[in-house]
Design a protein around this motif. Structure first.
Motif, mmCIF file in Angstrom:
data_model
loop_
_atom_site.group_PDB
_atom_site.id
_atom_site.type_symbol
_atom_site.label_atom_id
_atom_site.label_comp_id
_atom_site.label_asym_id
_atom_site.label_seq_id
_atom_site.Cartn_x
_atom_site.Cartn_y
_atom_site.Cartn_z
ATOM 1 N N LEU A 24 -5.938 -8.019 7.796
ATOM 2 C CA LEU A 24 -6.714 -6.978 7.108
ATOM 3 C C LEU A 24 -8.163 -7.443 6.973
ATOM 4 N N ARG A 25 -9.096 -6.501 7.044
ATOM 5 C CA ARG A 25 -10.490 -6.796 6.718
ATOM 6 C C ARG A 25 -10.684 -6.560 5.218
ATOM 7 N N ARG A 26 -11.448 -7.445 4.588
ATOM 8 C CA ARG A 26 -11.595 -7.361 3.128
ATOM 9 C C ARG A 26 -12.183 -6.021 2.700
ATOM 10 N N ARG A 27 -13.152 -5.516 3.457
ATOM 11 C CA ARG A 27 -13.805 -4.267 3.049
ATOM 12 C C ARG A 27 -12.866 -3.072 3.110
ATOM 13 N N GLU A 28 -11.768 -3.217 3.843
ATOM 14 C CA GLU A 28 -10.812 -2.117 3.998
ATOM 15 C C GLU A 28 -9.542 -2.326 3.178
ATOM 16 N N THR A 29 -9.510 -3.402 2.397
ATOM 17 C CA THR A 29 -8.268 -3.788 1.729
ATOM 18 C C THR A 29 -8.181 -3.192 0.329
ATOM 19 N N SER A 30 -7.423 -2.132 0.197
ATOM 20 C CA SER A 30 -7.099 -1.554 -1.105
ATOM 21 C C SER A 30 -5.742 -2.106 -1.550
ATOM 22 N N GLY A 31 -5.379 -1.841 -2.797
ATOM 23 C CA GLY A 31 -4.077 -2.273 -3.282
ATOM 24 C C GLY A 31 -2.929 -1.724 -2.449
ATOM 25 N N PRO A 32 -2.907 -0.407 -2.199
ATOM 26 C CA PRO A 32 -1.810 0.153 -1.386
ATOM 27 C C PRO A 32 -1.764 -0.429 0.022
ATOM 28 N N ARG A 33 -2.916 -0.611 0.634
ATOM 29 C CA ARG A 33 -2.914 -1.146 2.005
ATOM 30 C C ARG A 33 -2.425 -2.585 2.036
ATOM 31 N N LEU A 34 -2.821 -3.370 1.036
ATOM 32 C CA LEU A 34 -2.364 -4.754 0.974
ATOM 33 C C LEU A 34 -0.861 -4.808 0.730
ATOM 34 N N ALA A 35 -0.378 -3.989 -0.198
ATOM 35 C CA ALA A 35 1.060 -3.951 -0.469
ATOM 36 C C ALA A 35 1.823 -3.527 0.779
ATOM 37 N N HIS A 36 1.274 -2.570 1.511
ATOM 38 C CA HIS A 36 1.914 -2.097 2.744
ATOM 39 C C HIS A 36 2.014 -3.231 3.755
ATOM 40 N N ALA A 37 0.932 -4.007 3.910
ATOM 41 C CA ALA A 37 0.932 -5.129 4.856
ATOM 42 C C ALA A 37 1.931 -6.196 4.439
ATOM 43 N N VAL A 38 2.016 -6.465 3.137
ATOM 44 C CA VAL A 38 2.959 -7.462 2.622
ATOM 45 C C VAL A 38 4.395 -7.028 2.906
ATOM 46 N N LEU A 39 4.695 -5.776 2.621
ATOM 47 C CA LEU A 39 6.051 -5.273 2.849
ATOM 48 C C LEU A 39 6.391 -5.243 4.334
ATOM 49 N N ALA A 40 5.408 -4.884 5.167
ATOM 50 C CA ALA A 40 5.638 -4.887 6.611
ATOM 51 C C ALA A 40 5.936 -6.295 7.099
ATOM 52 N N ALA A 41 5.162 -7.273 6.634
ATOM 53 C CA ALA A 41 5.381 -8.667 7.040
ATOM 54 C C ALA A 41 6.755 -9.139 6.605
ATOM 55 N N ALA A 42 7.134 -8.815 5.378
ATOM 56 C CA ALA A 42 8.445 -9.226 4.873
ATOM 57 C C ALA A 42 9.571 -8.589 5.671
ATOM 58 N N GLY A 43 9.315 -7.393 6.216
ATOM 59 C CA GLY A 43 10.327 -6.691 6.990
ATOM 60 C C GLY A 43 10.329 -7.028 8.472
ATOM 61 N N GLY A 44 9.467 -7.960 8.877
ATOM 62 C CA GLY A 44 9.437 -8.388 10.272
ATOM 63 C C GLY A 44 8.495 -7.615 11.161
ATOM 64 N N ASP A 45 7.645 -6.769 10.576
ATOM 65 C CA ASP A 45 6.681 -5.998 11.363
ATOM 66 C C ASP A 45 5.296 -6.622 11.265
ATOM 67 N N CYS A 46 4.436 -6.270 12.226
ATOM 68 C CA CYS A 46 3.038 -6.682 12.205
ATOM 69 C C CYS A 46 2.186 -5.552 11.628
ATOM 70 N N ALA A 47 1.163 -5.909 10.865
ATOM 71 C CA ALA A 47 0.201 -4.932 10.369
ATOM 72 C C ALA A 47 -1.185 -5.385 10.808
ATOM 73 N N VAL A 48 -1.814 -4.568 11.652
ATOM 74 C CA VAL A 48 -3.127 -4.883 12.213
ATOM 75 C C VAL A 48 -3.967 -3.622 12.143
ATOM 76 N N PRO A 49 -5.266 -3.724 11.806
ATOM 77 C CA PRO A 49 -6.105 -2.520 11.810
ATOM 78 C C PRO A 49 -6.004 -1.779 13.136
ATOM 79 N N PRO A 50 -5.728 -0.485 13.128
ATOM 80 C CA PRO A 50 -5.514 0.259 14.374
ATOM 81 C C PRO A 50 -6.670 0.167 15.350
ATOM 82 N N ASP A 51 -7.910 0.196 14.843
ATOM 83 C CA ASP A 51 -9.057 0.132 15.753
ATOM 84 C C ASP A 51 -9.141 -1.227 16.438
#
Length: 206
Positions: A93-120
């Motif tokens: 995640l980029r810090r300027r784009e990191t909101s609470g929901p987005r960070l939580a989403h990335a954490v949950l994705a990582a815990a579930g075995g998925d990758c979270a990367v900025p789409p662009d």
């Protein structure tokens, strides 16, 4: 109902560490570690992805309990992203784009075995070829290629979306999304969704 994902935060600035934990407050699926608990996911917050940071990612991933790692960086370009993923980061995640929901989403994705990367960022990496790439990987990637449908699905997978959410976003059926992912993993002989995203990021680049 599954247990909340246990999260720790590593940041050079204690205030930044506290702020990151605070951003996750209120999400029932995520819980900061307490006492001697071992985290499922460690969030690492840095300015730049330099060699000391990559060493930190390696050490974190090499811990006995092997937590997944989500990296939040102020400066994050394609080269830095590739190095971070190669050393074990599951989410970026980029810090300027990191909101609470987005960070939580990335954490949950990582815990579930998925990758979270900025789409662009993923979109740019899909188009790139680096000089000196592994010829075997680069050739197989170029020969097989990706359809626009496959690219669209992989972008959303990389952003941490579940199959049903991808189907809703792209107006596909869940079965279509499942088939697209199956075809990609079979074509490139990959293990799962996370492996597919990691392969896309590495192919022709490392």
């Amino acid at each position: 109902m599954r247990n909340p994902v246990r999260v720790s935060v590593i940041a050079l600035d204690p205030v930044l560490e506290a702020g990151t934990l605070s951003a996750l407050d209120g999400f029932a699926e995520v819980r900061p570690v307490v006492g001697g608990q071992r985290p499922d996911v460690t969030v690492v917050v840095v300015d730049r992805v330099a060699e000391p940071v990559l060493d930190l990612l390696r050490r974190t991933r090499a811990a006995e309990h092997r937590p997944e790692v989500v990296l939040v960086a102020t400066e994050l370009g394609p080269v830095e992203a590739l190095h971070a993923i190669a050393t074990g980061a599951r989410g970026l995640l980029r810090r300027r784009e990191t909101s609470g929901p987005r960070l939580a989403h990335a954490v949950l994705a990582a815990a579930g075995g998925d990758c979270a990367v900025p789409p662009d960022l993923l979109d740019g990496l899909l188009e790139q070829r680096a000089e000196g790439a592994d010829p075997g990987v680069a050739d197989s990637w170029g020969a097989a290629g990706l359809s626009e449908r496959e690219r669209a699905v992989l972008r959303l997978v990389a952003d941490g979306h579940e199959t049903s959410a991808i189907a809703d976003e792209l107006c596909y059926s869940v079965r279509t999304v499942t088939t697209v992912l199956h075809n990609v993993t079979q074509r490139f002989r990959l293990k799962n969704r996370a492996h597919a995203v990691a392969y896309v990021l590495r192919a022709g680049l490392l």
